[in-house]
Scaffold this active site. Structure first.
Site, PDB file in Angstrom:
ATOM      1  N   CYS A  22       0.593  -1.306   0.121  1.00  0.00           N
ATOM      2  CA  CYS A  22      -0.175   0.154  -0.030  1.00  0.00           C
ATOM      3  C   CYS A  22       0.907   1.147  -0.091  1.00  0.00           C
ATOM      4  O   CYS A  22       2.030   1.297   0.080  1.00  0.00           O
ATOM      5  CB  CYS A  22      -0.798   0.216   1.401  1.00  0.00           C
ATOM      6  N   ARG A  47       1.751   3.043  -8.627  1.00  0.00           N
ATOM      7  CA  ARG A  47       2.308   1.680  -7.825  1.00  0.00           C
ATOM      8  C   ARG A  47       1.245   0.700  -7.939  1.00  0.00           C
ATOM      9  O   ARG A  47       1.360  -0.689  -7.491  1.00  0.00           O
ATOM     10  CB  ARG A  47       2.766   1.592  -6.379  1.00  0.00           C
ATOM     11  N   TRP A  95      -3.670  -1.604  -1.514  1.00  0.00           N
ATOM     12  CA  TRP A  95      -3.636  -2.875  -2.373  1.00  0.00           C
ATOM     13  C   TRP A  95      -4.283  -3.764  -1.623  1.00  0.00           C
ATOM     14  O   TRP A  95      -3.431  -4.338  -0.624  1.00  0.00           O
ATOM     15  CB  TRP A  95      -2.135  -2.913  -2.919  1.00  0.00           C
ATOM     16  N   ASN A 121       0.669   0.290   6.161  1.00  0.00           N
ATOM     17  CA  ASN A 121       1.224  -0.601   5.091  1.00  0.00           C
ATOM     18  C   ASN A 121       1.868  -1.707   5.514  1.00  0.00           C
ATOM     19  O   ASN A 121       3.062  -1.825   6.322  1.00  0.00           O
ATOM     20  CB  ASN A 121       2.351   0.615   4.311  1.00  0.00           C
ATOM     21  N   GLY A 122       1.535  -2.926   4.920  1.00  0.00           N
ATOM     22  CA  GLY A 122       2.293  -4.026   5.601  1.00  0.00           C
ATOM     23  C   GLY A 122       1.354  -5.155   5.848  1.00  0.00           C
ATOM     24  O   GLY A 122       0.036  -5.161   5.409  1.00  0.00           O
ATOM     25  N   GLU A 501      10.629 -21.165 -17.464  1.00  0.00           N
ATOM     26  CA  GLU A 501      10.147 -20.068 -17.113  1.00  0.00           C
ATOM     27  C   GLU A 501      11.613 -18.978 -17.653  1.00  0.00           C
ATOM     28  O   GLU A 501      11.423 -18.029 -17.774  1.00  0.00           O
ATOM     29  CB  GLU A 501       9.890 -19.995 -15.638  1.00  0.00           C
ATOM     30  N   LYS A 505      11.195 -15.899 -19.864  1.00  0.00           N
ATOM     31  CA  LYS A 505      11.865 -14.455 -19.297  1.00  0.00           C
ATOM     32  C   LYS A 505      12.596 -13.886 -20.505  1.00  0.00           C
ATOM     33  O   LYS A 505      12.526 -12.568 -20.861  1.00  0.00           O
ATOM     34  CB  LYS A 505      12.631 -14.466 -18.290  1.00  0.00           C
ATOM     35  N   GLU A 508      10.616 -12.844 -23.741  1.00  0.00           N
ATOM     36  CA  GLU A 508       9.588 -11.902 -23.776  1.00  0.00           C
ATOM     37  C   GLU A 508      10.110 -10.287 -23.532  1.00  0.00           C
ATOM     38  O   GLU A 508       9.410  -9.445 -24.070  1.00  0.00           O
ATOM     39  CB  GLU A 508       8.386 -11.990 -22.893  1.00  0.00           C
ATOM     40  N   HIS A 524      17.262 -36.591 -28.900  1.00  0.00           N
ATOM     41  CA  HIS A 524      16.196 -37.153 -29.777  1.00  0.00           C
ATOM     42  C   HIS A 524      15.798 -36.005 -30.922  1.00  0.00           C
ATOM     43  O   HIS A 524      14.700 -36.019 -31.384  1.00  0.00           O
ATOM     44  CB  HIS A 524      14.802 -37.255 -28.860  1.00  0.00           C
ATOM     45  N   LYS A 623      -0.029  -6.675 -19.700  1.00  0.00           N
ATOM     46  CA  LYS A 623       0.480  -7.247 -18.390  1.00  0.00           C
ATOM     47  C   LYS A 623      -0.928  -8.312 -18.251  1.00  0.00           C
ATOM     48  O   LYS A 623      -0.531  -9.476 -17.539  1.00  0.00           O
ATOM     49  CB  LYS A 623      -0.038  -6.111 -17.526  1.00  0.00           C
TER      50      LYS A 623
HETATM   51  C1  AGP Z   1       4.960 -13.592 -17.955  1.00  0.00           C
HETATM   52  O1  AGP Z   1       6.061 -12.919 -17.597  1.00  0.00           O
HETATM   53  C2  AGP Z   1       4.014 -13.133 -18.219  1.00  0.00           C
HETATM   54  N1  AGP Z   1       3.640 -11.894 -18.575  1.00  0.00           N
HETATM   55  C3  AGP Z   1       2.681 -13.905 -18.863  1.00  0.00           C
HETATM   56  O2  AGP Z   1       2.988 -15.277 -19.172  1.00  0.00           O
HETATM   57  C4  AGP Z   1       1.577 -14.293 -17.630  1.00  0.00           C
HETATM   58  O3  AGP Z   1       2.361 -15.036 -16.595  1.00  0.00           O
HETATM   59  C5  AGP Z   1       0.357 -14.909 -18.143  1.00  0.00           C
HETATM   60  O4  AGP Z   1      -0.129 -14.118 -19.008  1.00  0.00           O
HETATM   61  C6  AGP Z   1      -0.619 -15.397 -16.959  1.00  0.00           C
HETATM   62  O5  AGP Z   1      -1.042 -14.017 -16.209  1.00  0.00           O
HETATM   63  P1  AGP Z   1      -1.662 -14.288 -14.994  1.00  0.00           P
HETATM   64  O6  AGP Z   1      -0.772 -14.825 -13.739  1.00  0.00           O
HETATM   65  O7  AGP Z   1      -1.960 -12.705 -14.599  1.00  0.00           O
HETATM   66  O8  AGP Z   1      -2.708 -15.305 -15.083  1.00  0.00           O
END
Ligand code: AGP
Length: 628
Positions: A22, A47, A95, A121-122, A501, A505, A508, A524, A623
């Site tokens: 927050c 934020r 938040w 906050n916390g 993962e 990273k 993307e 394979h 996002k």
């Molecule tokens: C990863 O860095 C992403 N931006 C993306 O793969 C994300 O994890 C995915 O869209 C799922 O989002 P969510 O966790 O909000 O459901």
């Protein structure tokens, strides 16, 4: 001979600072407080928040206004603050963690007698125990928040001395908190308290302030005092007095802030992604600590304790992107510790797959935002077929949290960078807690192993902090590898799950072609792609399979690959085979994923930086993917 990028073993006393959910602010001076608070809160909007409020003290009366939604709405409701008169006040952007983002749950919170108002906050970890105690003593609770216990404690301990009452109340709190408290008996005074949540005092001339974040203050003053953990400040318009936790007055240095507002928003980091990477020790700590009490895993707020595990014969985990990859870690961990079959399904596939799911299926849904369209659709499809659903979500009150039978929140705080970091590590952390809890409940995990893993899970925030200490070395590696056309990530078992993962990273944010392969699959087909100087990131933290992965490293080396290995400090075998090695601190193998992802996040970040990419907002990505 390899170059070594060394991390020390876990430092026992590391304290995680700078993580918060927050935003809080306070003002006392000769001007009307409300407009100043509203302007300060606007600077905290970047934020992320879901509700906001202010409380202002006029003579001996505290008045409050709180709204769910935007600060613009709060400004409208208060006529830009003009509806309030009074020269001291506190404000908050929330938040949501405990309780949905409603007007009532928004801060400030007021004592039953109207004498005190608090912003926080916390997270107060022992709020349930305190709430029961206070309710028994007759205090009325209006909200579902953890914070409300604070204001009732202050009221309970008040015997005419405001500071003493706040100190007594704070001594009862466990968790992290930055607090701002008003008392109607002392109309120009604010007391601010800090414990594991950032808090600074803004020093003006005839006006003083406090805030959780320097961005709220720079428009008013650049002279600040940073409070340390356990410290209290008594703030009036002309005087700031700071005390330690025993009540002894202490001298504090005044610092001058030279950051511009944009640098301040990112906590001095160049990008939100780097800030969020650095926040992970705190985010994971906030997520796991309240659920780990007296060697037990507790799910107080979710009601999950009531889940009848005997009725579950299969677990299906569903999610998208990074959350799906967190689920891949979860599969290995849950199957190993609980001996229940786990399927991990991409939500976009599961929704159309006519899945074999019934009332004996436990569906685990992972989502940072709680609003991902495919995940929601897959979840509805499975619930229609009778599955009980457990969601692991970061946004309180989001669609997925509302639909699920049970919800456990990851308390990672708002994540702003498109590429998730703390969202992923907090999801993995919850999956560890779930596996421990289910393994114990199902009797598949013997007491000694349970205890060992429990103790190790507690150490995860410190281990992550340690892995972050690699930071100064990773940029050098990024310089070496950034111009490659492609990058392969390999590993076995949990290392394979992390390599998925790690590769996501990298692609993307740096737009580099990165792929993850199960190391045993190379022969394979994929090994045909290995050529001179082809970077291969080899994850080698799963102790029982290290030798196998080393063989794969040797195979790709023989075909000219340049290998960057990620492994434990004591693993000298890797030094002789890899070109570069990054060490992570020693931790139980099964828990290593949440630590070994850290250098991979940093590597992706610095490669993207070398390549001049728009790190926080990568091209073509959003996002939260709220459409199919
Ligand atoms: C990863 O860095 C992403 N931006 C993306 O793969 C994300 O994890 C995915 O869209 C799922 O989002 P969510 O966790 O909000 O459901």
């Amino acid at each position: 001979m390899s170059r070594l990028y060394n991390v020390d073993i876990i430092k026992p006393n590391t304290i995680f600072q700078g993580f918060y959910m927050c935003g809080i602010m306070g003002y006392t001076g000769s001007l009307d407080a409300a407009p100043i608070l509203l302007e300060g809160l606007k600077k905290l909007e970047y934020r992320g928040y879901d509700s906001a409020g202010i409380a202002v003290m006029d003579k001996n009366v505290i008045s409050m206004s709180k709204v769910s939604g935007r600060i613009a709405h709060l400004c409208e409701k208060t006529n830009d603050g003009k509806l309030f008169s009074g020269h001291a006040g506190i404000g908050h952007t929330r938040w949501a963690t405990h309780g949905a983002p409603t007007d009532t749950n928004a801060h400030p919170h007021m004592s039953n007698d109207g004498k005190f108002a608090v912003v926080h906050n916390g997270i107060i970890e022992n709020y349930l125990t305190l709430r029961d105690e206070l309710k028994e003593k007759g205090y009325r609770f209006d909200s579902q928040t953890d914070t409300e216990v604070v204001v009732h404690l202050v009221e309970m301990y008040f015997e005419g001395d405001f500071r003493k009452a706040v100190m007594k109340a704070a001594s009862r709190l466990q968790g992290s908190y930055a607090l701002g408290v008003l008392c109607s008996d002392e109309p120009d005074k604010i007391i601010a308290v800090r414990e594991y949540s950032p808090l600074l005092i803004g020093v003006g001339i005839g006006d003083n302030y406090f805030a959780s974040d320097v961005t709220a203050l720079v428009q008013y003053t650049r002279n600040v005092i940073y409070l340390d953990d356990g410290e209290f400040a008594e703030i009036t318009k002309d005087k700031i007095t700071v005390y330690d936790c025993t009540g002894k007055e202490i001298n504090k240095e005044i610092n001058h802030i030279s950051w511009d507002i944009q640098a301040a928003e990112k906590g001095g980091y160049e990008h939100f992604m780097l800030k969020e990477i650095m926040e992970q020790p705190g985010a994971v700590k906030a997520t796991i600590t309240p659920r780990m009490k007296d060697n037990e895993i507790v799910w107080d707020e979710s009601g999950l304790d009531k889940l009848d595990l005997k009725n579950v014969n299969k677990i299906v985990i569903t999610a998208c992107g990074s959350a799906y990859y967190a689920g891949c870690v979860g599969k290995y961990v849950i199957e190993e510790l609980c001996r229940i079959p786990v399927q991990v399904e991409l939500a976009s596939e599961l929704r159309y797959s006519n899945p074999i799911i019934d009332e004996h299926t436990l569906l685990i849904v992972l989502s940072q935002s709680g609003e991902t369209a495919d995940t929601i659709a897959a979840m509805k499809e499975c619930m229609k077929r009778g599955a009980k659903s457990l969601s692991v979500v970061n946004v309180v009150g989001s669609t997925i949290a509302k639909i699920a039978d049970y919800t456990v929140y990851t308390w990672a705080g708002p994540e702003i960078a498109v590429a998730t970091t703390k969202g992923y590590t907090t999801q993995v952390s919850i999956l560890y807690l779930l596996a421990l809890w289910m393994g114990k409940k199902a009797g598949t995990l013997d007491e000694t192993l349970y205890q060992k893993l429990y103790d190790n899970v507690k150490m995860i925030p410190k281990a992550i902090q340690n892995a972050l200490d690699l930071n100064p070395k990773i940029p050098q590696l990024a310089k070496k590898y950034h111009s490659s056309k492609a990058m392969f990530f390999i590993g076995r078992n949990t290392d394979y799950a992390v390599s998925l993962e790690g590769a996501l990273k990298m692609k993307e944010i740096s737009y580099l072609h990165a792929e993850a392969y199960a190391a045993g699959e190379l022969k394979h087909g994929t090994i045909a792609l290995i050529d001179d100087h082809q970077p291969v990131i080899a994850l080698c933290c799963n102790s029982s399979l290290q030798e196998k992965t080393i063989s794969n490293i040797v195979e790709v080396k023989a075909r000219g690959a340049e290998v960057l290995a990620v492994t434990y400090k004591d693993n000298s075998n890797i030094i002789s085979v890899a070109d570069d090695v990054i060490y992570i601190p020693q931790i139980e193998s099964i828990l290593s994923p949440v630590v070994e992802i850290i250098p991979l996040q940093l590597l992706a970040y610095y490669v993207a930086k070398e390549n001049g990419c728009d790190i926080d907002k990568p091209k073509n990505l959003a996002k939260s993917v709220t459409v199919e």
